[in-house]
Design a protein around this motif. Structure first.
Motif, mmCIF file in Angstrom:
data_model
loop_
_atom_site.group_PDB
_atom_site.id
_atom_site.type_symbol
_atom_site.label_atom_id
_atom_site.label_comp_id
_atom_site.label_asym_id
_atom_site.label_seq_id
_atom_site.Cartn_x
_atom_site.Cartn_y
_atom_site.Cartn_z
ATOM 1 N N ALA A 68 0.827 -1.207 0.000
ATOM 2 C CA ALA A 68 0.000 0.000 0.000
ATOM 3 C C ALA A 68 0.863 1.259 0.000
ATOM 4 C CB ALA A 68 -0.929 -0.012 1.207
ATOM 5 N N ALA A 69 1.952 1.229 0.754
ATOM 6 C CA ALA A 69 2.805 2.411 0.868
ATOM 7 C C ALA A 69 3.586 2.695 -0.408
ATOM 8 C CB ALA A 69 3.777 2.241 2.038
ATOM 9 N N THR A 70 3.951 1.642 -1.137
ATOM 10 C CA THR A 70 4.806 1.815 -2.307
ATOM 11 C C THR A 70 4.058 1.674 -3.623
ATOM 12 O OG1 THR A 70 5.396 -0.542 -2.319
ATOM 13 C CG2 THR A 70 6.800 0.957 -1.037
ATOM 14 N N LYS A 71 2.815 1.174 -3.565
ATOM 15 C CA LYS A 71 2.003 0.945 -4.765
ATOM 16 C C LYS A 71 2.693 -0.016 -5.743
ATOM 17 C CE LYS A 71 -1.144 3.961 -3.512
ATOM 18 N NZ LYS A 71 -0.631 4.308 -2.178
ATOM 19 N N GLN A 72 3.427 -0.974 -5.182
ATOM 20 C CA GLN A 72 4.140 -1.932 -6.019
ATOM 21 C C GLN A 72 3.554 -3.330 -5.877
ATOM 22 O OE1 GLN A 72 6.309 -1.110 -8.380
ATOM 23 N NE2 GLN A 72 5.832 0.989 -7.723
ATOM 24 N N PRO A 73 3.699 -4.169 -6.911
ATOM 25 C CA PRO A 73 3.049 -5.481 -6.903
ATOM 26 C C PRO A 73 3.749 -6.480 -5.992
ATOM 27 C CG PRO A 73 4.377 -5.231 -8.874
ATOM 28 C CD PRO A 73 4.395 -3.897 -8.182
ATOM 29 N N VAL A 74 2.962 -7.449 -5.546
ATOM 30 C CA VAL A 74 3.457 -8.561 -4.749
ATOM 31 C C VAL A 74 3.491 -9.794 -5.650
ATOM 32 C CG1 VAL A 74 3.052 -10.012 -2.723
ATOM 33 C CG2 VAL A 74 2.411 -7.579 -2.676
ATOM 34 N N HIS A 75 4.610 -10.512 -5.616
ATOM 35 C CA HIS A 75 4.764 -11.732 -6.401
ATOM 36 C C HIS A 75 4.938 -12.900 -5.446
ATOM 37 C CE1 HIS A 75 5.461 -9.406 -10.155
ATOM 38 N NE2 HIS A 75 6.008 -8.535 -9.310
ATOM 39 N N ALA A 76 4.065 -13.897 -5.556
ATOM 40 C CA ALA A 76 4.059 -15.030 -4.629
ATOM 41 C C ALA A 76 4.166 -16.339 -5.403
ATOM 42 C CB ALA A 76 2.778 -15.022 -3.794
ATOM 43 N N PRO A 77 4.737 -17.383 -4.785
ATOM 44 C CA PRO A 77 4.847 -18.670 -5.475
ATOM 45 C C PRO A 77 3.484 -19.318 -5.692
ATOM 46 C CG PRO A 77 5.644 -18.845 -3.208
ATOM 47 C CD PRO A 77 5.393 -17.399 -3.465
ATOM 48 N N ALA A 78 3.185 -19.627 -6.933
ATOM 49 C CA ALA A 78 1.888 -20.201 -7.264
ATOM 50 C C ALA A 78 1.678 -21.551 -6.592
ATOM 51 C CB ALA A 78 1.764 -20.353 -8.779
ATOM 52 N N GLY A 79 2.757 -22.291 -6.366
ATOM 53 C CA GLY A 79 2.650 -23.609 -5.768
ATOM 54 C C GLY A 79 2.175 -23.618 -4.335
ATOM 55 N N ASP A 80 2.184 -22.461 -3.692
ATOM 56 C CA ASP A 80 1.685 -22.354 -2.317
ATOM 57 C C ASP A 80 0.244 -21.857 -2.280
ATOM 58 O OD1 ASP A 80 3.751 -23.389 -0.878
ATOM 59 O OD2 ASP A 80 4.492 -21.494 -0.079
ATOM 60 N N GLY A 81 -0.412 -21.811 -3.421
ATOM 61 C CA GLY A 81 -1.776 -21.303 -3.466
ATOM 62 C C GLY A 81 -2.732 -22.034 -2.553
ATOM 63 N N ALA A 82 -2.493 -23.325 -2.340
ATOM 64 C CA ALA A 82 -3.384 -24.103 -1.485
ATOM 65 C C ALA A 82 -3.324 -23.653 -0.031
ATOM 66 C CB ALA A 82 -3.039 -25.589 -1.582
ATOM 67 N N LEU A 83 -2.262 -22.954 0.343
ATOM 68 C CA LEU A 83 -2.125 -22.480 1.719
ATOM 69 C C LEU A 83 -2.805 -21.137 1.949
ATOM 70 C CD1 LEU A 83 1.665 -23.213 2.429
ATOM 71 C CD2 LEU A 83 -0.303 -24.664 2.963
ATOM 72 N N ALA A 84 -3.174 -20.447 0.877
ATOM 73 C CA ALA A 84 -3.584 -19.044 0.971
ATOM 74 C C ALA A 84 -4.752 -18.811 1.917
ATOM 75 C CB ALA A 84 -3.906 -18.490 -0.418
ATOM 76 N N GLU A 85 -5.698 -19.721 1.961
ATOM 77 C CA GLU A 85 -6.877 -19.532 2.796
ATOM 78 C C GLU A 85 -6.819 -20.351 4.090
ATOM 79 O OE1 GLU A 85 -9.068 -17.207 2.186
ATOM 80 O OE2 GLU A 85 -7.852 -16.719 0.431
ATOM 81 N N THR A 86 -5.648 -20.821 4.450
ATOM 82 C CA THR A 86 -5.485 -21.601 5.676
ATOM 83 C C THR A 86 -4.783 -20.767 6.742
ATOM 84 O OG1 THR A 86 -3.289 -22.503 5.165
ATOM 85 C CG2 THR A 86 -5.202 -23.638 4.210
ATOM 86 N N GLU A 87 -4.767 -21.274 7.961
ATOM 87 C CA GLU A 87 -4.078 -20.576 9.050
ATOM 88 C C GLU A 87 -2.582 -20.473 8.792
ATOM 89 O OE1 GLU A 87 -5.258 -22.836 12.514
ATOM 90 O OE2 GLU A 87 -6.646 -21.249 13.116
#
Length: 208
Positions: A68-87
């Motif tokens: 939010a402060a820098t208005k720059q994109p976040v790049h995340a590993p697609a293979g961890d997508g299954a973790l995104a909605e978990t604790e």
């Protein structure tokens, strides 16, 4: 060495800024990023991207605020997508706070460029199903997240972890990098590939 390290958050996760003469890239943001933002301003370096090695909550606490402060994109590993909605990714486990949500783009497959710096995205699963290490060959350094540490390796008892896979990632992806490659891990001090290849008691020559 063109790296500034900021241990942030409840687990003192190493959050990094890699920089050249004109731009900077953040790698993992484990807590409130005011210190990182101040450092960028002091050195008059614009942030070009935020890159994540894996989606565990302790590496994510400051991602939303820095984006939010820098208005720059976040790049995340697609293979961890299954973790995104978990604790594992959202926090709230073991009494730790929740992670502020953020939008992300998938890291490129194989190779990318961030802030004008070439990066090899090495698939290093084991600690998480889709964890990566970010190797910058020109700078002779690699960000290993929680895969490889100084004299240690990542835990594999979290959901999606696998010990044999982690060791294979280290031996086939990390230990094949040049000996002098500087290793910047998710926790603890920096080290080198050559040092860990010989002296790491969990995966180096010392363990054999």
């Amino acid at each position: 060495m063109p790296v500034a390290a900021f241990p942030l958050g409840p687990l003192e996760t190493n959050s990094y800024i890699l920089h050249n003469e004109s731009q900077a890239v953040a790698v993992d943001v484990g807590g409130q990023p005011e210190g990182m933002i101040a450092w960028l301003a002091e050195h008059r370096l614009p942030l070009a991207a935020i890159c994540l090695t894996h989606l565990h909550f302790d590496h994510l606490y400051g991602v939303a605020a820095l984006a939010a402060a820098t208005k720059q994109p976040v790049h995340a590993p697609a293979g961890d997508g299954a973790l995104a909605e978990t604790e594992s990714a959202r926090g709230g486990i073991w009494g730790f706070p929740l992670v502020d949500p953020f939008e992300s783009l998938p890291l490129p497959d194989g190779r990318g460029s961030f802030g004008g710096m070439d990066c090899e995205i090495l698939e290093t699963p084991g600690h998480t199903p889709g964890g990566v290490s970010l190797y910058f060959p020109e700078q002779k350094l690699v960000f290993t997240g929680d895969t490889l540490f100084y004299r240690s390796i990542g835990r594999t008892d979290f959901p999606g972890g696998d010990h044999a896979t982690l060791l294979r990632s280290i031996h086939e992806k990390l230990f094949t990098l040049p000996t002098e490659t500087k290793v910047f891990p998710g926790h603890g001090p920096a080290t080198t590939i050559g040092d860990e290849r010989v002296n790491n008691p969990f995966c180096g020559d010392y363990a054999q």
